[in-house]
Design an enzyme around this catalytic site. Structure first.
Site, PDB file in Angstrom:
ATOM      1  N   GLU A 154     -38.956 -71.078 -15.707  1.00  0.00           N
ATOM      2  CA  GLU A 154     -38.910 -71.836 -14.798  1.00  0.00           C
ATOM      3  C   GLU A 154     -40.563 -72.470 -14.512  1.00  0.00           C
ATOM      4  O   GLU A 154     -41.655 -71.536 -14.816  1.00  0.00           O
ATOM      5  CB  GLU A 154     -38.826 -71.201 -13.333  1.00  0.00           C
ATOM      6  N   LYS A 210     -43.521 -70.355 -21.687  1.00  0.00           N
ATOM      7  CA  LYS A 210     -43.870 -69.970 -20.213  1.00  0.00           C
ATOM      8  C   LYS A 210     -45.185 -69.279 -20.097  1.00  0.00           C
ATOM      9  O   LYS A 210     -46.173 -69.909 -19.355  1.00  0.00           O
ATOM     10  CB  LYS A 210     -42.786 -69.370 -19.528  1.00  0.00           C
ATOM     11  N   TYR A 257     -60.614 -77.785 -11.158  1.00  0.00           N
ATOM     12  CA  TYR A 257     -61.693 -77.825 -10.128  1.00  0.00           C
ATOM     13  C   TYR A 257     -62.309 -76.367 -10.130  1.00  0.00           C
ATOM     14  O   TYR A 257     -61.467 -75.730 -10.136  1.00  0.00           O
ATOM     15  CB  TYR A 257     -60.457 -77.909  -8.925  1.00  0.00           C
ATOM     16  N   GLY A 263     -55.062 -67.428  -7.340  1.00  0.00           N
ATOM     17  CA  GLY A 263     -54.321 -66.265  -7.010  1.00  0.00           C
ATOM     18  C   GLY A 263     -52.931 -66.821  -7.065  1.00  0.00           C
ATOM     19  O   GLY A 263     -52.524 -67.472  -8.365  1.00  0.00           O
ATOM     20  N   CYS A 266     -48.177 -65.714  -9.900  1.00  0.00           N
ATOM     21  CA  CYS A 266     -47.913 -65.947 -11.382  1.00  0.00           C
ATOM     22  C   CYS A 266     -49.138 -65.907 -12.408  1.00  0.00           C
ATOM     23  O   CYS A 266     -49.261 -65.096 -13.149  1.00  0.00           O
ATOM     24  CB  CYS A 266     -47.425 -67.542 -11.579  1.00  0.00           C
ATOM     25  N   LYS A 269     -50.854 -62.320 -12.662  1.00  0.00           N
ATOM     26  CA  LYS A 269     -49.892 -61.448 -13.338  1.00  0.00           C
ATOM     27  C   LYS A 269     -49.529 -61.777 -14.744  1.00  0.00           C
ATOM     28  O   LYS A 269     -49.379 -61.004 -15.595  1.00  0.00           O
ATOM     29  CB  LYS A 269     -48.585 -60.914 -12.505  1.00  0.00           C
ATOM     30  N   LYS A 327     -52.871 -71.116  -2.155  1.00  0.00           N
ATOM     31  CA  LYS A 327     -52.940 -72.648  -2.497  1.00  0.00           C
ATOM     32  C   LYS A 327     -52.276 -73.320  -1.112  1.00  0.00           C
ATOM     33  O   LYS A 327     -51.680 -72.897  -0.502  1.00  0.00           O
ATOM     34  CB  LYS A 327     -52.608 -72.965  -3.807  1.00  0.00           C
TER      35      LYS A 327
HETATM   36  N1  NAD Z   1     -43.103 -68.216  -7.780  1.00  0.00           N
HETATM   37  C1  NAD Z   1     -43.495 -69.204  -8.538  1.00  0.00           C
HETATM   38  O1  NAD Z   1     -44.241 -70.163  -8.347  1.00  0.00           O
HETATM   39  C2  NAD Z   1     -42.833 -69.013  -9.896  1.00  0.00           C
HETATM   40  C3  NAD Z   1     -42.908 -70.064 -10.841  1.00  0.00           C
HETATM   41  C4  NAD Z   1     -42.221 -70.088 -12.142  1.00  0.00           C
HETATM   42  C5  NAD Z   1     -41.705 -68.800 -12.545  1.00  0.00           C
HETATM   43  N2  NAD Z   1     -41.888 -67.691 -11.610  1.00  0.00           N
HETATM   44  C6  NAD Z   1     -41.217 -66.461 -12.108  1.00  0.00           C
HETATM   45  O2  NAD Z   1     -39.839 -66.342 -11.591  1.00  0.00           O
HETATM   46  C7  NAD Z   1     -39.761 -64.902 -11.257  1.00  0.00           C
HETATM   47  C8  NAD Z   1     -39.176 -64.816  -9.706  1.00  0.00           C
HETATM   48  O3  NAD Z   1     -40.539 -65.332  -8.816  1.00  0.00           O
HETATM   49  P1  NAD Z   1     -40.360 -65.587  -7.379  1.00  0.00           P
HETATM   50  O4  NAD Z   1     -41.779 -65.930  -6.967  1.00  0.00           O
HETATM   51  O5  NAD Z   1     -39.318 -66.504  -7.047  1.00  0.00           O
HETATM   52  O6  NAD Z   1     -40.102 -63.932  -6.772  1.00  0.00           O
HETATM   53  P2  NAD Z   1     -39.918 -63.480  -5.304  1.00  0.00           P
HETATM   54  O7  NAD Z   1     -40.489 -62.202  -5.057  1.00  0.00           O
HETATM   55  O8  NAD Z   1     -40.172 -64.469  -4.418  1.00  0.00           O
HETATM   56  O9  NAD Z   1     -38.244 -63.169  -5.335  1.00  0.00           O
HETATM   57  C9  NAD Z   1     -37.485 -62.480  -6.041  1.00  0.00           C
HETATM   58  C10 NAD Z   1     -36.234 -62.152  -5.036  1.00  0.00           C
HETATM   59  O10 NAD Z   1     -35.430 -61.337  -6.241  1.00  0.00           O
HETATM   60  C11 NAD Z   1     -34.661 -60.234  -5.226  1.00  0.00           C
HETATM   61  N3  NAD Z   1     -34.158 -59.161  -6.152  1.00  0.00           N
HETATM   62  C12 NAD Z   1     -34.741 -58.330  -6.612  1.00  0.00           C
HETATM   63  N4  NAD Z   1     -34.061 -57.430  -7.416  1.00  0.00           N
HETATM   64  C13 NAD Z   1     -32.767 -58.084  -7.241  1.00  0.00           C
HETATM   65  C14 NAD Z   1     -31.439 -57.659  -7.735  1.00  0.00           C
HETATM   66  N5  NAD Z   1     -31.251 -56.458  -8.404  1.00  0.00           N
HETATM   67  N6  NAD Z   1     -30.307 -58.584  -7.275  1.00  0.00           N
HETATM   68  C15 NAD Z   1     -30.603 -59.647  -6.601  1.00  0.00           C
HETATM   69  N7  NAD Z   1     -31.461 -60.067  -6.135  1.00  0.00           N
HETATM   70  C16 NAD Z   1     -32.861 -59.247  -6.533  1.00  0.00           C
HETATM   71  C17 NAD Z   1     -35.836 -59.880  -4.270  1.00  0.00           C
HETATM   72  O11 NAD Z   1     -35.147 -59.426  -3.042  1.00  0.00           O
HETATM   73  C18 NAD Z   1     -36.276 -61.368  -4.125  1.00  0.00           C
HETATM   74  O12 NAD Z   1     -35.811 -61.955  -3.061  1.00  0.00           O
HETATM   75  C19 NAD Z   1     -40.826 -64.150 -11.528  1.00  0.00           C
HETATM   76  O13 NAD Z   1     -40.689 -63.668 -12.907  1.00  0.00           O
HETATM   77  C20 NAD Z   1     -41.891 -65.271 -11.551  1.00  0.00           C
HETATM   78  O14 NAD Z   1     -42.992 -64.744 -12.390  1.00  0.00           O
HETATM   79  C21 NAD Z   1     -42.515 -67.945 -10.500  1.00  0.00           C
END
Ligand code: NAD
Length: 447
Positions: A154, A210, A257, A263, A266, A269, A327
């Site tokens: 994503e 990614k 910028y 922070g 993403c 980590k 942000k």
């Molecule tokens: N946040 C971003 O901007 C972004 C953008 C691109 C990719 N990502 C990637 O996408 C992934 C998710 O990121 P996020 O920010 O949405 O995470 P998040 O922490 O906001 O959400 C993760 C969700 O998964 C749930 N979860 C955990 N274990 C579970 C299980 N066994 N069954 C069902 N649900 C479960 C948690 O309760 C939580 O609601 C990560 O790998 C992240 O690196 C994040």
């Protein structure tokens, strides 16, 4: 099409509702009962522009459903998305326990063929691990059901997540199966109408795309911050330099910028995780290490400026802090620069009066109630009775403040700007001292 999404965080929830909005039937599963109960009523756990309306709308149309019942989710659809977190492990590598947990859940409940699509950001080789995990559980269950595992990382940005998912620049799909490709093309067809956005590649390359994208963006930021730090020492205004180099189409204006560090959930980590994966296979990723360490130091920059201005006599001072989210347009404070600043100011004996348009609840959740931390209802209230103003997040509403009023309010007549929002001459014209990032000014001035 029927679709199941495991994990309703920033990625899962946004992707799920966008798929529902174009007409798919989406079942969302999460282990967080509170979150699911709230979502069923249309109450969102996160702030993302436009998301609340879209969730409500699709709930009413019964195109999206929220449940903790994993069996229901597995039975609902052939397509099973994994969108759970991949937080850093103790050593900084990506912790895959949630991803594998979902894979296990699917394997334990499936009675028909499934296409498991991983959306979480995961190291190269994870799809193979997911595949092996599912196969071993099916073997234990003594059943033979066909399944496939694809990668579909994503690229949404918090703050514009809906727009990014509704009008993606590209949809990366890692698969070597024609059947899976066909299904995924059908699923995403509504998002590919003006041109084909889908890029099919092998699974490992998709997983790596990614990480490469995020590390490239983080590198741009850290590079520019390094230039800003040099500019400060050389008497150069980095903002003029930024405009100068951004006009070069090979460089461009995006992600250059200078500021008080990146922070979020993403970049920090992902840079760390890729660096650790490289190490595991015997490669010393020097650029990634530098990107990480420059950013780590950059988050201390605002405090260094403040400390230098006050000749380390910060005890008893009150700082107005504008911006807590990592942000603008999000309430996410994961790895936010504000946290490094606030915690350093507390250690030095200062008090904080903070304001953020969206992240106040999150700040309250993180820090609770304490005498040296007051969350203020407006940006103006935050500066009332403060000694100095610090800008940490570049929210639009901070762009044109009333400088004359700020001069009246701030006892020490000084602004520390971690996002270079203002023209130094304009700020100084009202008698305020101004310290941005890399603006070529000496900070060794006492009041
Ligand atoms: N946040 C971003 O901007 C972004 C953008 C691109 C990719 N990502 C990637 O996408 C992934 C998710 O990121 P996020 O920010 O949405 O995470 P998040 O922490 O906001 O959400 C993760 C969700 O998964 C749930 N979860 C955990 N274990 C579970 C299980 N066994 N069954 C069902 N649900 C479960 C948690 O309760 C939580 O609601 C990560 O790998 C992240 O690196 C994040």
């Amino acid at each position: 099409m029927n679709v199941t999404v495991f994990g309703v965080g920033y990625v899962g929830l946004v992707q799920a509702v966008v798929l529902a909005d174009v007409g798919h039937n989406v079942c969302c599963i999460d282990v967080d009962e509170k979150k699911i109960e709230a979502l069923k009523k249309g109450e969102l756990p996160i702030f993302e522009p436009g998301l609340s309306e879209l969730v409500l709308n699709n709930l009413q149309r019964k195109r999206i459903d929220f449940t903790t019942d994993a069996l229901k989710g597995v039975e609902h659809a052939e397509i099973q998305f994994i969108a759970v977190g991949t937080p850093p492990d103790e050593d900084g590598s990506a912790d895959l326990k949630y991803v594998l947990e979902v894979a296990g859940t699917i394997a334990n409940h499936m009675s028909k063929g499934k296409i498991v699509i991983n959306k979480s950001t995961v190291p190269v080789g994870t799809a193979d691990r997911v595949r092996a995990h599912i196969a071993s559980i099916l073997k234990k269950r003594n059943i033979d059901i066909p399944f496939d595992v694809a990668s579909n990382p994503e690229f949404l940005k918090e703050g514009s997540a809906l727009e990014d998912c509704m009008r993606p620049e590209r949809i990366i799909v890692g698969t070597d199966s024609d059947l899976v490709e066909e299904k995924i093309r059908e699923l995403y067809e509504p998002f590919s109408r003006n041109r084909d956005k889908i890029m099919i590649m092998d699974v490992r390359s998709a997983e790596f795309t990614k990480y490469t994208a995020n590390c490239m963006l983080a590198t741009k930021i850290s590079f520019m911050n390094e230039m800003a730090n040099l500019a400060e020492l050389l008497g150069v205004d980095i903002e003029q330099v930024r405009r100068g180099i951004g006009s070069d189409s090979r460089i461009g204006y995006q992600f250059i910028y200078p500021g008080c560090g990146y922070g979020g959930s993403c970049f920090p980590k992902d840079v760390q995780a890729l660096e650790r994966s490289a190490k595991e296979i015997g490669y010393n990723a020097k650029i990634l290490r530098a990107v990480e360490s420059v950013n780590y130091k950059q988050k201390e920059k605002l405090f260094e400026h403040i400390s230098s201005f006050y000749k380390k006599n910060i005890k008893g001072k009150t700082f107005a802090v504008w911006g807590l989210a990592f942000k603008p347009n999000t309430d996410d404070m994961r790895e936010a620069s504000s946290r490094v600043l606030i915690e350093s100011l507390w250690k030095a004996g200062a008090k904080i009066q903070a304001y953020d348009p969206e992240a106040m609840e999150e700040a309250q959740r993180l820090y609770g109630t304490r005498d040296d931390f007051t969350l203020m209802g407006t940006k103006e209230a935050a500066t009332h009775g403060a000694d100095a103003l610090v800008i940490v997040t570049e929210w639009k509403s901070f762009r044109v403040p009333d400088f004359e009023k700020l001069h009246e309010e701030l006892r020490d007549h000084v602004i520390f700007d971690g996002r270079n929002l203002y023209d130094p001459l304009r700020v100084e014209s009202v008698g305020l001292a101004y310290y941005g990032i890399g603006r070529g000014r000496s900070i060794n001035i006492n009041i």
